[in-house]
Design a protein around this motif. Structure first.
Motif, PDB file in Angstrom:
ATOM      1  N   SER A 147      53.369  56.041  40.793  1.00 34.65           N
ATOM      2  CA  SER A 147      53.668  54.845  41.212  1.00 34.65           C
ATOM      3  C   SER A 147      52.675  54.245  42.040  1.00 34.65           C
ATOM      4  O   SER A 147      51.945  54.777  42.794  1.00 34.65           O
ATOM      5  CB  SER A 147      54.823  55.283  42.142  1.00 34.65           C
ATOM      6  OG  SER A 147      54.925  54.636  43.355  1.00 34.65           O
ATOM      7  N   MET A 150      53.551  54.255  46.115  1.00 33.33           N
ATOM      8  CA  MET A 150      53.273  55.475  46.728  1.00 33.33           C
ATOM      9  C   MET A 150      51.727  56.064  46.502  1.00 33.33           C
ATOM     10  O   MET A 150      51.297  56.650  47.683  1.00 33.33           O
ATOM     11  CB  MET A 150      54.268  56.702  45.843  1.00 33.33           C
ATOM     12  CG  MET A 150      55.564  56.526  46.549  1.00 33.33           C
ATOM     13  SD  MET A 150      56.430  58.041  46.504  1.00 33.33           S
ATOM     14  CE  MET A 150      57.160  57.734  44.790  1.00 33.33           C
ATOM     15  N   THR A 151      51.198  55.884  45.455  1.00 35.36           N
ATOM     16  CA  THR A 151      49.625  56.172  45.352  1.00 35.36           C
ATOM     17  C   THR A 151      49.093  55.446  46.588  1.00 35.36           C
ATOM     18  O   THR A 151      48.021  56.086  47.201  1.00 35.36           O
ATOM     19  CB  THR A 151      49.219  55.707  44.061  1.00 35.36           C
ATOM     20  OG1 THR A 151      50.240  56.458  42.991  1.00 35.36           O
ATOM     21  CG2 THR A 151      47.728  56.249  43.902  1.00 35.36           C
ATOM     22  N   MET A 153      49.948  54.506  49.328  1.00 26.99           N
ATOM     23  CA  MET A 153      50.409  55.270  50.446  1.00 26.99           C
ATOM     24  C   MET A 153      49.641  56.439  50.634  1.00 26.99           C
ATOM     25  O   MET A 153      49.190  56.927  51.838  1.00 26.99           O
ATOM     26  CB  MET A 153      51.915  55.387  50.919  1.00 26.99           C
ATOM     27  CG  MET A 153      52.611  54.070  50.982  1.00 26.99           C
ATOM     28  SD  MET A 153      51.668  52.666  51.764  1.00 26.99           S
ATOM     29  CE  MET A 153      52.106  53.152  53.583  1.00 26.99           C
ATOM     30  N   ALA A 154      49.660  57.267  49.594  1.00 27.93           N
ATOM     31  CA  ALA A 154      48.748  58.520  49.554  1.00 27.93           C
ATOM     32  C   ALA A 154      47.482  58.242  49.966  1.00 27.93           C
ATOM     33  O   ALA A 154      46.898  59.181  51.054  1.00 27.93           O
ATOM     34  CB  ALA A 154      48.998  59.229  48.553  1.00 27.93           C
ATOM     35  N   GLY A 157      46.968  57.241  53.653  1.00 29.30           N
ATOM     36  CA  GLY A 157      47.445  58.285  54.550  1.00 29.30           C
ATOM     37  C   GLY A 157      46.284  59.387  54.763  1.00 29.30           C
ATOM     38  O   GLY A 157      45.688  59.802  55.683  1.00 29.30           O
ATOM     39  N   LEU A 158      45.862  59.863  53.439  1.00 30.87           N
ATOM     40  CA  LEU A 158      44.684  60.736  53.414  1.00 30.87           C
ATOM     41  C   LEU A 158      43.370  60.216  54.027  1.00 30.87           C
ATOM     42  O   LEU A 158      43.069  61.157  54.862  1.00 30.87           O
ATOM     43  CB  LEU A 158      44.444  60.710  51.867  1.00 30.87           C
ATOM     44  CG  LEU A 158      43.648  61.955  51.387  1.00 30.87           C
ATOM     45  CD1 LEU A 158      44.361  63.364  51.141  1.00 30.87           C
ATOM     46  CD2 LEU A 158      42.743  61.541  50.395  1.00 30.87           C
ATOM     47  N   ASN A 160      43.240  57.586  56.506  1.00 34.53           N
ATOM     48  CA  ASN A 160      43.502  57.243  57.833  1.00 34.53           C
ATOM     49  C   ASN A 160      43.669  58.579  58.694  1.00 34.53           C
ATOM     50  O   ASN A 160      43.292  58.674  59.832  1.00 34.53           O
ATOM     51  CB  ASN A 160      44.570  56.401  58.107  1.00 34.53           C
ATOM     52  CG  ASN A 160      44.399  54.818  57.579  1.00 34.53           C
ATOM     53  OD1 ASN A 160      43.325  54.721  57.401  1.00 34.53           O
ATOM     54  ND2 ASN A 160      45.399  54.041  57.277  1.00 34.53           N
ATOM     55  N   TRP A 161      44.248  59.666  58.266  1.00 36.46           N
ATOM     56  CA  TRP A 161      44.497  60.632  58.854  1.00 36.46           C
ATOM     57  C   TRP A 161      43.446  61.306  59.781  1.00 36.46           C
ATOM     58  O   TRP A 161      43.223  61.874  60.451  1.00 36.46           O
ATOM     59  CB  TRP A 161      45.286  61.721  58.341  1.00 36.46           C
ATOM     60  CG  TRP A 161      45.960  62.768  59.168  1.00 36.46           C
ATOM     61  CD1 TRP A 161      45.403  64.022  59.474  1.00 36.46           C
ATOM     62  CD2 TRP A 161      47.229  62.634  59.776  1.00 36.46           C
ATOM     63  NE1 TRP A 161      46.445  64.597  60.418  1.00 36.46           N
ATOM     64  CE2 TRP A 161      47.275  63.715  60.718  1.00 36.46           C
ATOM     65  CE3 TRP A 161      47.948  61.610  60.406  1.00 36.46           C
ATOM     66  CZ2 TRP A 161      48.382  63.720  61.864  1.00 36.46           C
ATOM     67  CZ3 TRP A 161      48.931  61.423  61.107  1.00 36.46           C
ATOM     68  CH2 TRP A 161      49.229  62.581  61.845  1.00 36.46           C
TER      69      TRP A 161
END
Lengths: 207, 207
Positions: A147, A150-151, A153-154, A157-158, A160-161
């Motif tokens: 997707s 979603m990819t 956002m993944a 997220g990965l 930015n965290w």
DNA sequence: GTGTATAGACCGACTAGTCGGTTTGTAAAA
DNA sequence: TTTTACAAACCGACTAGTCGGTCTATACAC
């Protein structure tokens, strides 16, 4: 020895303090004291405390956007582009960690007028990543069943965290972290052909 | 129709407001007004605004920790454990998104005494994930060349970032998102044997 | 070169408002 | 009668922002 203007000194000091104590944990009096200036000096250079917060946001997101665009434009294949885009973020990260922290922690407190400007740039950044992912699917480098959103956002997220735990003088450089994350992400989304390309480009960590 | 105590009403209201405007964007007066109680009602039930902030933190991290432990204990192989642990987080997520937002955005403002208690639990949670990863490497499910700590941070980042964009009434359920993230992560770290096991257990998304 | 006018940079005492927390009051429960 | 659970008025510390004023630099007239 670079002569720093009062405005610059205020910004630098505020970044340090916000990074450490949060926007609301720092008063203007504290800032001007640490920056060795005065209330007058502050308000001469910044319209308000909020305006200073905005400036920090804008500097950061503008650089991210610019570097990401460059990465996108100066590379050929989707795989190369993704990787370059993550490294672009890396680059930004090392110099702007304080900005990032403020950006993600204190964004809620930006007045709406400012927030809009920032959000536009942020969306543009997101779109760029989505673009690369869907390019890659079309190109046959990434699996068809992933997707795009979603990819994206993944990945975000990965990456930015990292601001929550990365320390400049820790055991890992941002380069190392990024190449590691690239490895995980690529393996997570590539097709067999994509895998071969990534291998050839030495983008994967192998034994 | 459950009778809600004043204390519960305050907590619920505060969560909504903090989620929307941030801890410092909400005054006690606003909380008690929205919760249809009074200053007296508030201070009868909570020692201070900070104590309320702490309660939110503690409720959240305690549930996460408990559910994650359960997931760890009730599954056999490392692969099953990782997957179950992510689903545990999912479970928490749907009911505690507001808590999470507060947890990650406002943690800076927790007084030190509170912060310590929370950090202990948070570390314990992190250790659990690290444990599974290194279990998996030993067991032969995950590649030997992966870094336990960075993989842990990758997983936590991937999952946690969801609080920034997930919406209850969005197009995706947390179940779907989690199974998608499991797919990416597993592919990113498994060995050939691990891949086979994941396939067999239907943990990977295939065409 | 010297005096003068003007603008921009900066200072810091002060203010108006806000907000967490306290105190006092009161009705019902125990 | 005492305790509990809440209500409402009140307090004082704190803080963003203001405002009258000073200092410095540069430009220009003489």
């Amino acid at each position: 020895m670079t002569k720093q203007s009062v405005k610059e000194r205020i910004l630098e000091t505020a970044l340090d303090l916000f990074h450490e104590k949060g926007y609301h944990g720092v008063t203007i009096d504290k800032i001007v004291e640490a920056a060795q200036t005065s209330k007058g000096g502050f308000y001469h250079n910044y319209k308000s405390k909020d305006a200073l917060l905005y400036e920090i946001h804008d500097v950061f997101i503008s650089v991210v956007l610019k570097k990401t665009k460059e990465a996108y434009d100066t590379h050929e294949t989707p795989i190369e582009k993704v990787v370059a885009m993550l490294y672009a973020f890396t680059y930004v990260f090392d110099y702007y960690q304080r900005h990032i922290t403020v950006f993600y922690n204190e964004g809620t407190y930006l007045p709406d007028e400012y927030k809009e400007v920032i959000n536009e740039k942020r969306t543009e950044y997101q779109k760029l990543i989505e673009q690369v992912i869907s390019d890659g699917v079309e190109f046959g480098s990434f699996r068809k069943e992933i997707s795009t959103s979603m990819t994206t956002m993944a990945i975000i997220g990965l990456v930015n965290w990292t601001y929550k735990w990365y320390r400049q003088n820790g055991p890992m450089t941002m380069q190392q972290i990024t190449s590691y994350f690239n490895d995980i992400i690529l393996r997570g989304i590539v097709t067999k052909e994509g895998y071969e390309e990534a291998l050839k480009q030495q983008l994967l960590i192998i034994e």
